[in-house]
Structure formats: C-alpha cells, structure tokens
Design a protein around this motif. Structure first.
Motif, PDB file in Angstrom:
ATOM      1  N   GLY A  71       0.817  -1.212   0.000  1.00 21.82           N
ATOM      2  CA  GLY A  71       0.000   0.000   0.000  1.00 21.82           C
ATOM      3  C   GLY A  71       0.849   1.259   0.000  1.00 21.82           C
ATOM      4  N   PHE A  72       0.174   2.363  -0.124  1.00 17.94           N
ATOM      5  CA  PHE A  72       0.806   3.680  -0.153  1.00 17.94           C
ATOM      6  C   PHE A  72       1.706   3.890   1.076  1.00 17.94           C
ATOM      7  N   ASP A  73       1.159   3.587   2.262  1.00 15.24           N
ATOM      8  CA  ASP A  73       1.928   3.744   3.509  1.00 15.24           C
ATOM      9  C   ASP A  73       3.164   2.854   3.536  1.00 15.24           C
ATOM     10  N   MET A  74       3.022   1.654   2.971  1.00 15.39           N
ATOM     11  CA  MET A  74       4.142   0.709   2.993  1.00 15.39           C
ATOM     12  C   MET A  74       5.257   1.187   2.059  1.00 15.39           C
ATOM     13  N   ASP A  75       4.873   1.817   0.944  1.00 15.65           N
ATOM     14  CA  ASP A  75       5.887   2.359   0.038  1.00 15.65           C
ATOM     15  C   ASP A  75       6.622   3.530   0.692  1.00 15.65           C
ATOM     16  N   ILE A  76       5.897   4.339   1.429  1.00 15.56           N
ATOM     17  CA  ILE A  76       6.546   5.448   2.142  1.00 15.56           C
ATOM     18  C   ILE A  76       7.472   4.881   3.236  1.00 15.56           C
ATOM     19  N   SER A  77       6.984   3.863   3.929  1.00 14.79           N
ATOM     20  CA  SER A  77       7.800   3.220   4.973  1.00 14.79           C
ATOM     21  C   SER A  77       9.071   2.618   4.383  1.00 14.79           C
ATOM     22  N   GLN A  78       8.923   2.002   3.211  1.00 12.18           N
ATOM     23  CA  GLN A  78      10.087   1.419   2.535  1.00 12.18           C
ATOM     24  C   GLN A  78      11.106   2.508   2.192  1.00 12.18           C
ATOM     25  N   GLY A 105       7.861   1.195  22.371  1.00 10.68           N
ATOM     26  CA  GLY A 105       9.031   0.817  21.577  1.00 10.68           C
ATOM     27  C   GLY A 105       8.894  -0.533  20.889  1.00 10.68           C
ATOM     28  N   MET A 106       7.705  -1.104  20.904  1.00 10.63           N
ATOM     29  CA  MET A 106       7.466  -2.381  20.232  1.00 10.63           C
ATOM     30  C   MET A 106       7.617  -2.205  18.716  1.00 10.63           C
ATOM     31  N   ILE A 107       7.253  -1.007  18.234  1.00 11.49           N
ATOM     32  CA  ILE A 107       7.467  -0.651  16.823  1.00 11.49           C
ATOM     33  C   ILE A 107       8.200   0.695  16.807  1.00 11.49           C
ATOM     34  N   ASP A 108       8.905   0.976  15.686  1.00  8.35           N
ATOM     35  CA  ASP A 108       9.629   2.248  15.606  1.00  8.35           C
ATOM     36  C   ASP A 108       8.729   3.394  15.168  1.00  8.35           C
ATOM     37  N   PHE A 109       7.777   3.080  14.291  1.00  8.38           N
ATOM     38  CA  PHE A 109       6.840   4.113  13.839  1.00  8.38           C
ATOM     39  C   PHE A 109       5.565   3.471  13.307  1.00  8.38           C
ATOM     40  N   THR A 110       4.542   4.284  13.134  1.00  2.90           N
ATOM     41  CA  THR A 110       3.303   3.782  12.545  1.00  2.90           C
ATOM     42  C   THR A 110       3.178   4.360  11.142  1.00  2.90           C
ATOM     43  N   ALA A 111       2.610   3.567  10.258  1.00  2.00           N
ATOM     44  CA  ALA A 111       2.177   4.099   8.961  1.00  2.00           C
ATOM     45  C   ALA A 111       0.849   3.402   8.751  1.00  2.00           C
ATOM     46  N   PRO A 221     -21.743  15.500   5.310  1.00  2.00           N
ATOM     47  CA  PRO A 221     -20.837  16.553   5.783  1.00  2.00           C
ATOM     48  C   PRO A 221     -20.701  16.600   7.301  1.00  2.00           C
ATOM     49  N   GLU A 222     -21.779  16.221   7.986  1.00  4.48           N
ATOM     50  CA  GLU A 222     -21.754  16.240   9.465  1.00  4.48           C
ATOM     51  C   GLU A 222     -20.686  15.317  10.049  1.00  4.48           C
ATOM     52  N   LEU A 223     -20.182  14.383   9.261  1.00  3.88           N
ATOM     53  CA  LEU A 223     -19.131  13.475   9.762  1.00  3.88           C
ATOM     54  C   LEU A 223     -17.775  14.179   9.815  1.00  3.88           C
ATOM     55  N   ASN A 224     -17.721  15.375   9.249  1.00 12.48           N
ATOM     56  CA  ASN A 224     -16.433  16.073   9.150  1.00 12.48           C
ATOM     57  C   ASN A 224     -16.403  17.403   9.892  1.00 12.48           C
ATOM     58  N   THR A 225     -17.076  17.441  11.008  1.00 10.36           N
ATOM     59  CA  THR A 225     -17.140  18.708  11.744  1.00 10.36           C
ATOM     60  C   THR A 225     -15.785  19.117  12.323  1.00 10.36           C
ATOM     61  N   ASP A 226     -14.882  18.126  12.500  1.00  7.96           N
ATOM     62  CA  ASP A 226     -13.541  18.435  13.027  1.00  7.96           C
ATOM     63  C   ASP A 226     -12.621  18.972  11.931  1.00  7.96           C
ATOM     64  N   GLY A 227     -13.099  18.997  10.706  1.00  7.91           N
ATOM     65  CA  GLY A 227     -12.261  19.406   9.588  1.00  7.91           C
ATOM     66  C   GLY A 227     -11.350  18.262   9.188  1.00  7.91           C
ATOM     67  N   ASP A 228     -10.467  18.499   8.258  1.00  5.87           N
ATOM     68  CA  ASP A 228      -9.555  17.441   7.835  1.00  5.87           C
ATOM     69  C   ASP A 228      -8.268  17.506   8.635  1.00  5.87           C
ATOM     70  N   LEU A 229      -7.969  16.398   9.295  1.00  2.43           N
ATOM     71  CA  LEU A 229      -6.780  16.378  10.151  1.00  2.43           C
ATOM     72  C   LEU A 229      -5.542  15.931   9.397  1.00  2.43           C
ATOM     73  N   GLY A 230      -5.742  15.325   8.228  1.00  2.00           N
ATOM     74  CA  GLY A 230      -4.604  14.820   7.463  1.00  2.00           C
ATOM     75  C   GLY A 230      -4.131  13.473   7.979  1.00  2.00           C
ATOM     76  N   ILE A 231      -3.227  12.880   7.220  1.00  2.00           N
ATOM     77  CA  ILE A 231      -2.659  11.579   7.580  1.00  2.00           C
ATOM     78  C   ILE A 231      -1.175  11.790   7.859  1.00  2.00           C
ATOM     79  N   ALA A 232      -0.693  11.213   8.954  1.00  5.24           N
ATOM     80  CA  ALA A 232       0.709  11.407   9.335  1.00  5.24           C
ATOM     81  C   ALA A 232       1.275  10.142   9.982  1.00  5.24           C
ATOM     82  N   ILE A 233       2.588  10.147  10.127  1.00  2.00           N
ATOM     83  CA  ILE A 233       3.305   9.016  10.745  1.00  2.00           C
ATOM     84  C   ILE A 233       3.613   9.363  12.200  1.00  2.00           C
ATOM     85  N   ALA A 234       3.500   8.380  13.085  1.00  2.00           N
ATOM     86  CA  ALA A 234       3.807   8.628  14.500  1.00  2.00           C
ATOM     87  C   ALA A 234       5.101   7.942  14.926  1.00  2.00           C
TER      88      ALA A 234
END
Ligand code: ARG
Length: 270
Positions: A71-78, A105-111, A221-234
């Motif tokens: 997937g997209f996240d896995m390609d970024i992780s790679q 510390g079980m994993i280094d990051f999330t994608a 639209p009511e499902l998006n009252t928080d606005g778009d938070l975006g997708i990020a790595i932790a």
C-alpha cells in the motif's frame, strides 16, 4: 487558605520532579554519549513499522500471495528504510493498539492512515501530513432511504475501533448505536449482510471497498465537523532523530516526483 496550601504543594512537587530529571540526564551524559534511535535502528539493520492492514490503498494484504502487506503507507515506509539503509519489518496489529506500541518501543513508527489528533499527539509525535482524507458513509447499494445525516436516526452504524471514524459516527445525533470492530473488511461484510446500516470510513478507503460491489458511498458533511486532520506518521514522543529522517523522506519523495507516482500507483488523488 486551602488553595494556597495546594499551590505550595504543587510547587514543591514540580521542584522535586525537575530536580530528579536533571540528575538523570547529567548522569547519562557524563558517561557515554547516548545512542540515538537512529543509531540503534542502523545497528539492528532493520526498522519496524506498525500498521493495520484492512485499510486499502494505505495498507492491505496483497491478494497475490495472501500475506505481504502492501500500500501507499508501505511504500513510504520502505523509502524511510531505504534512506537509513536498513530492512523494513511490517507488524500488522489492531489499529487501537498502535499508539501504545510506538510508546513502548514495540514498533519504531506507525504508517496506518493515521490522523494526528490532539489526543494521540499527547502520547506520540507526528510527522508532517502526507495526505488528506474525509469521512464518508458506506451503505448497501440497494438502500435508497439513507441520503443524509437526518436519515440516520434510529440506525446502527459501524466503525473501526479507536479511529476518528468511530468518533465521527458518534457525533451524528439520533443514531441508535455505533458498533466497533477491529477490521474494516469485516465491517463492510456487516453492511452487505444488513447487520449494519452503514460504516463510517475515509473516502479513499471506501472507494477501494466499493470495488467488490454491492456497496455505495453517501457524503455526510456532518461526519467532518472536526475538519480534515490529514494523515501522518507517529514516532515515540521526543524521538526527534527518527522524526527528522521521516520528514526528510516525505519532503524528498514530494520533490523528486516519487510521491505523485505513488499516488498514481495506488489510485489516489490529492
Ligand atoms: N484515519 C483514521 C484514524 O486515524 C482511521 C485509520 C485506520 N487505519 C488503519 N490502518 N486501519 O483514526
């Protein structure tokens, strides 16, 4: 009087705690220079990414072999692993346990198509946002009675446990119940079989599940009252070294054209 006493007590606690902390740091720096997370990863020859693989096109099990997570996240992780010159190890786990897994510390990051919410940011640190999504509702193709938030009154919705979709589903007033499950593919089956009236999930992911047929998307639209938070790595809180490598990788992918190629590869649009 009582108030002053409490403030005094709090001040003493802060002084004592910060005292301990500075002692600890000076002790380590006086011995050897502490090994950074990146040093450790390079030494181990691998970096471990945590994800939950029922979330295409971000991450899913490859239908070709039934086990590789792609997937997209896995390609970024790679790309992150390549930048460090190490192997990428992928751990598939419950979405709900990812933040804790980074913390311990079980994993280094999330994608994992994860939104950098304020709550999560208290526990982990996030990279820059690398994609944008919004929440939508997936219902049975044959269902013509649900077209808006108002139509959801008395209905049973589903969402993946611990996600922003779960939170969004719970904000719709009149909904009878929000059922949570660990896997998005199972939620979709529940909609198909009529045990759930709809599933709240992100638009790109919904689009992927639509390919199997029998389902459709309703924009609420009511499902998006928080606005778009975006997708990020932790990463682990305070892990500035690894975070820098990840942010540099994202910037590089964007500037060398690879990012756009990946979007195209996974059928995603900006
Ligand atoms: N974006 C949502 C969140 O951060 C859902 C992510 C689910 N990801 C997954 N890999 N299952 O809560």
């Amino acid at each position: 009087m009582k108030k002053i006493g409490l403030i005094f007590l709090a001040a003493i606690m802060i002084i004592t705690l910060s005292g301990c902390q500075s002692k600890k740091t000076s002790a380590t720096s006086s011995t050897t220079k502490a090994e950074t997370s990146v040093d450790k990863i390079k030494k181990a020859g691998k970096i471990v990414v945590g994800t939950e693989a029922t979330f295409p096109p971000f991450e899913s099990v490859d239908t070709k072999d039934g086990k590789t997570i792609v997937g997209f996240d896995m390609d970024i992780s790679q790309a992150v692993a390549d930048k460090l010159g190490v192997k990428l190890e992928v751990k598939d786990m419950k979405f709900d346990s990812l933040v804790e897994a980074v913390k311990t510390g079980m994993i280094d990051f999330t994608a994992a198509g994860m939104n950098p919410t304020a709550d999560r940011a208290k526990v982990v640190d996030f990279s820059q946002v690398y994609f944008n999504t919004k929440q939508v509702l997936v219902i049975k193709d044959s269902n013509t009675s649900v077209n808006s938030a108002a139509d959801l009154s008395g209905k049973t919705l589903g969402a993946q446990l611990g996600t922003t979709s779960e939170k969004a589903a719970k904000t719709i007033s009149g909904v009878k119940q929000v059922k949570t499950m660990d896997k998005v593919d199972e939620l979709m089956l529940e909609v198909k079989s009529g045990r759930l009236d709809g599933v709240v999930v992100e638009n790109v992911v919904a689009g992927n599940y639509l390919k199997v047929g029998g389902l459709k998307i309703v924009n609420v639209p009511e499902l998006n009252t928080d606005g778009d938070l975006g997708i990020a790595i932790a990463v682990k809180k305070g892990d500035a070294d690894l975070l820098k490598v990840i942010n540099d990788t994202i910037v590089e992918l964007k500037s060398n054209g690879q990012y756009d190629k990946l979007l195209e590869k996974w059928g995603m649009s900006k």
